[in-house]
Design a protein around this motif. Structure first.
Motif, mmCIF file in Angstrom:
data_model
loop_
_atom_site.group_PDB
_atom_site.id
_atom_site.type_symbol
_atom_site.label_atom_id
_atom_site.label_comp_id
_atom_site.label_asym_id
_atom_site.label_seq_id
_atom_site.Cartn_x
_atom_site.Cartn_y
_atom_site.Cartn_z
ATOM 1 N N ALA A 175 0.845 -1.201 0.000
ATOM 2 C CA ALA A 175 0.000 0.000 0.000
ATOM 3 C C ALA A 175 0.878 1.249 0.000
ATOM 4 C CB ALA A 175 -0.901 -0.013 1.228
ATOM 5 N N GLY A 176 0.211 2.392 -0.094
ATOM 6 C CA GLY A 176 0.940 3.651 0.006
ATOM 7 C C GLY A 176 1.544 3.799 1.388
ATOM 8 N N PRO A 177 2.573 4.636 1.531
ATOM 9 C CA PRO A 177 3.296 4.760 2.807
ATOM 10 C C PRO A 177 2.403 5.200 3.954
ATOM 11 C CG PRO A 177 3.867 6.558 1.330
ATOM 12 C CD PRO A 177 3.080 5.578 0.519
ATOM 13 N N GLN A 178 2.837 4.858 5.157
ATOM 14 C CA GLN A 178 2.113 5.231 6.374
ATOM 15 C C GLN A 178 2.039 6.748 6.487
ATOM 16 O OE1 GLN A 178 3.049 1.415 9.237
ATOM 17 N NE2 GLN A 178 4.323 3.208 9.524
ATOM 18 N N GLY A 179 0.946 7.195 7.096
ATOM 19 C CA GLY A 179 0.730 8.631 7.260
ATOM 20 C C GLY A 179 -0.741 8.962 7.353
ATOM 21 N N PRO A 180 -1.533 8.612 6.304
ATOM 22 C CA PRO A 180 -2.942 9.011 6.320
ATOM 23 C C PRO A 180 -3.866 8.033 7.038
ATOM 24 C CG PRO A 180 -2.424 8.001 4.218
ATOM 25 C CD PRO A 180 -1.129 8.070 4.997
ATOM 26 N N TYR A 181 -3.354 6.903 7.503
ATOM 27 C CA TYR A 181 -4.237 5.851 8.001
ATOM 28 C C TYR A 181 -4.591 5.992 9.484
ATOM 29 C CZ TYR A 181 -2.158 4.018 3.738
ATOM 30 O OH TYR A 181 -1.712 3.883 2.455
ATOM 31 N N TYR A 182 -3.686 6.517 10.299
ATOM 32 C CA TYR A 182 -3.936 6.629 11.738
ATOM 33 C C TYR A 182 -5.127 7.551 11.990
ATOM 34 C CZ TYR A 182 -3.395 7.964 16.625
ATOM 35 O OH TYR A 182 -3.639 8.214 17.958
ATOM 36 N N CYS A 183 -6.176 7.001 12.590
ATOM 37 C CA CYS A 183 -7.430 7.730 12.821
ATOM 38 C C CYS A 183 -7.965 8.331 11.525
ATOM 39 C CB CYS A 183 -7.243 8.820 13.888
ATOM 40 S SG CYS A 183 -6.819 8.169 15.526
ATOM 41 N N GLY A 184 -7.665 7.654 10.413
ATOM 42 C CA GLY A 184 -8.033 8.173 9.108
ATOM 43 C C GLY A 184 -9.517 8.058 8.805
ATOM 44 N N VAL A 185 -9.938 8.863 7.840
ATOM 45 C CA VAL A 185 -11.331 8.901 7.404
ATOM 46 C C VAL A 185 -11.357 8.876 5.883
ATOM 47 C CG1 VAL A 185 -13.466 10.255 7.375
ATOM 48 C CG2 VAL A 185 -12.031 10.225 9.430
ATOM 49 N N GLY A 186 -12.307 8.133 5.324
ATOM 50 C CA GLY A 186 -12.482 8.143 3.878
ATOM 51 C C GLY A 186 -11.962 6.889 3.208
ATOM 52 N N THR A 187 -12.473 6.652 2.000
ATOM 53 C CA THR A 187 -12.073 5.496 1.215
ATOM 54 C C THR A 187 -10.571 5.506 0.962
ATOM 55 O OG1 THR A 187 -14.227 5.473 0.134
ATOM 56 C CG2 THR A 187 -12.442 4.283 -0.968
ATOM 57 N N GLY A 188 -9.944 4.380 1.183
ATOM 58 C CA GLY A 188 -8.500 4.285 0.992
ATOM 59 C C GLY A 188 -7.706 4.592 2.244
ATOM 60 N N ASN A 189 -8.331 5.242 3.212
ATOM 61 C CA ASN A 189 -7.660 5.546 4.480
ATOM 62 C C ASN A 189 -8.198 4.679 5.617
ATOM 63 O OD1 ASN A 189 -6.103 7.521 3.261
ATOM 64 N ND2 ASN A 189 -7.500 9.190 3.810
ATOM 65 N N ALA A 190 -9.519 4.641 5.757
ATOM 66 C CA ALA A 190 -10.160 3.832 6.803
ATOM 67 C C ALA A 190 -10.585 2.511 6.168
ATOM 68 C CB ALA A 190 -11.354 4.565 7.393
ATOM 69 N N ILE A 191 -9.733 1.521 6.280
ATOM 70 C CA ILE A 191 -9.922 0.259 5.578
ATOM 71 C C ILE A 191 -10.497 -0.791 6.534
ATOM 72 C CG2 ILE A 191 -8.747 -1.573 4.291
ATOM 73 C CD1 ILE A 191 -6.586 0.619 3.641
ATOM 74 N N GLY A 192 -11.667 -1.316 6.190
ATOM 75 C CA GLY A 192 -12.276 -2.357 7.015
ATOM 76 C C GLY A 192 -13.177 -1.840 8.121
ATOM 77 N N ARG A 193 -13.652 -0.618 8.001
ATOM 78 C CA ARG A 193 -14.439 -0.015 9.078
ATOM 79 C C ARG A 193 -15.709 -0.797 9.414
ATOM 80 N NH1 ARG A 193 -14.407 5.030 11.361
ATOM 81 N NH2 ARG A 193 -13.234 6.037 9.675
ATOM 82 N N GLU A 194 -16.329 -1.442 8.419
ATOM 83 C CA GLU A 194 -17.582 -2.153 8.665
ATOM 84 C C GLU A 194 -17.397 -3.256 9.712
ATOM 85 O OE1 GLU A 194 -21.709 -2.852 8.072
ATOM 86 O OE2 GLU A 194 -20.418 -1.183 7.468
ATOM 87 N N LEU A 195 -16.306 -4.009 9.612
ATOM 88 C CA LEU A 195 -16.024 -5.050 10.602
ATOM 89 C C LEU A 195 -15.745 -4.431 11.969
ATOM 90 C CD1 LEU A 195 -15.391 -7.861 11.641
ATOM 91 C CD2 LEU A 195 -13.129 -7.695 10.565
ATOM 92 N N VAL A 196 -15.030 -3.331 11.982
ATOM 93 C CA VAL A 196 -14.722 -2.643 13.240
ATOM 94 C C VAL A 196 -15.999 -2.235 13.962
ATOM 95 C CG1 VAL A 196 -13.634 -0.587 14.246
ATOM 96 C CG2 VAL A 196 -12.503 -1.804 12.374
ATOM 97 N N GLU A 197 -16.934 -1.656 13.217
ATOM 98 C CA GLU A 197 -18.187 -1.204 13.815
ATOM 99 C C GLU A 197 -19.038 -2.386 14.280
ATOM 100 O OE1 GLU A 197 -19.093 1.748 14.626
ATOM 101 O OE2 GLU A 197 -17.581 2.961 13.598
#
Length: 365
Positions: A161-183
């Protein structure tokens, strides 16, 4: 020739609506226990003729049960019966209604705790130091993998994947991956009665964290193991594998996964508690190797001194420092009392062992 049918793990779209069927006044009780290897969570179900309240209150109403320990690497074939004893009752978020899930621990037919039963020793330690009111809050990190290739979601299969940076507490497609399972997992924990206190996306894509606590004594290990069970059950619905490996991607600039353990006692929460914490730091330093040996498998791959970790080789602590073995929050330092965070446990650690060691080391002579 007619091609053979292709079988997949995906459920049929014409599946039976069995959940709407009446249960005839019966209760389904799913018994859950830990098998013979790390992360070997097992379960089976039985029918009850009576209702049971969630928690510890009605635990003696439940019958003990047994299973084939030779199939879980916990007993030989000629003497394979392992006894499971109910420990805590949770509401069943999958079957709903008055159905329950029962967390159990394991014993041989003479009543001795199995070697893999770490709960029994943890109970003894928590009872010994009960007057100190040990509180815990554990932060469980995990990584979501594709169900078929065991490679992280958000990573191209066979690529990165793209480098780390946008994923921590991220929002939006491509950043928050797998949110449905989390919820789904979050809601299941709340329904079941787990003391889950929050969630957030973590630094590596498809890596998330849920927090459980504050819990006192044995409840911490019970609730974390049960939350892990719920995560594995929820993942079945999405064909996702949840990895608790401390370093799921070993090559490249990727964070590992831990189970940061927050700890406080009656003494650390009272006036002058900071001095009590400083005394505990000296004890933890003296017992560093003992803790590391029990804080999870493959943890040396994670505790490298990089990616917000301290080196596995030595003990350190500091205020607001995520590069130390133990972080003392700024709020604790400012108030002169509070809690600290042991950042060494791996994501695959046993919470019964971690909490037991913390009370024995920090409160022992």
């Amino acid at each position: 020739r007619t091609a053979a049918p292709t079988h997949t793990s995906q459920p049929s779209q014409n599946k039976m609506d069995y959940k709407s069927l009446d249960q005839g006044g019966k209760i389904q009780a799913e018994y859950v226990w830990l098998g013979g290897t790390l992360w070997d969570i097992r379960s089976k179900c039985r029918t009850l003729d009576f209702e049971v309240k969630p928690g510890y209150e009605d635990i003696k109403k439940l019958p003990e049960w047994n299973y084939d320990g030779s199939s879980t690497e916990q007993a030989p074939g000629h003497n394979s019966e392992v006894i499971i004893k109910p420990c805590k009752v949770y509401r069943d978020p999958f079957r709903g209604g008055k159905n329950i899930i029962v967390l159990c621990d394991t014993y041989d037919n003479k009543g001795n705790a199995l070697e893999t039963n770490k709960r029994a020793a943890c109970v003894a330690a928590m009872n010994k130091y009960k007057a100190e009111e040990p509180w815990f809050g554990l932060e469980q990190e995990y990584t979501m993998l594709h169900g078929d290739v065991k490679w992280p979601l958000g990573f191209p299969k066979g690529g990165y994947a793209g480098p780390q940076g946008p994923y921590y507490c991220g929002v939006g497609t491509g950043n928050a991956i797998g949110r449905e399972l989390v919820e789904a997992h979050y809601r299941a924990c709340l329904y079941a009665g787990v003391k889950i206190s929050g969630i957030n996306a973590e630094v590596m894509p498809s890596q998330w964290e849920f927090q459980v606590g504050p819990c006192e004594g044995i409840e911490m290990g019970d609730d974390l193991w049960f939350a892990r069970y719920l995560m594995l059950r929820c993942s079945e619905y999405y064909n996702i594998r949840c990895s608790f490996a401390p370093k799921p991607i070993e090559e490249g600039d990727w964070n590992g996964a831990g189970c940061h353990s927050n700890f406080s006692t009656k003494g650390t929460r009272a006036e002058g508690g900071m001095k009590v914490i400083e005394t505990m730091m000296a004890k933890l330093e003296k017992n560093h190797k003992k803790h590391i040996a029990a804080y999870g498998e493959d943890n040396e791959k994670r505790l490298t001194g990089k990616h917000e970790t301290a080196s596995i080789e030595s003990f350190s602590f500091g205020v607001a420092n995520r590069g130390c073995s133990v972080r003392i929050p700024t709020s604790t330092k400012s108030a002169g009392k509070g809690y600290f965070e042991d950042r060494r446990p791996a994501a695959n650690c046993d919470p019964y062992t971690v909490t037991k060691l913390l009370v024995e080391t920090c409160l022992g002579e």
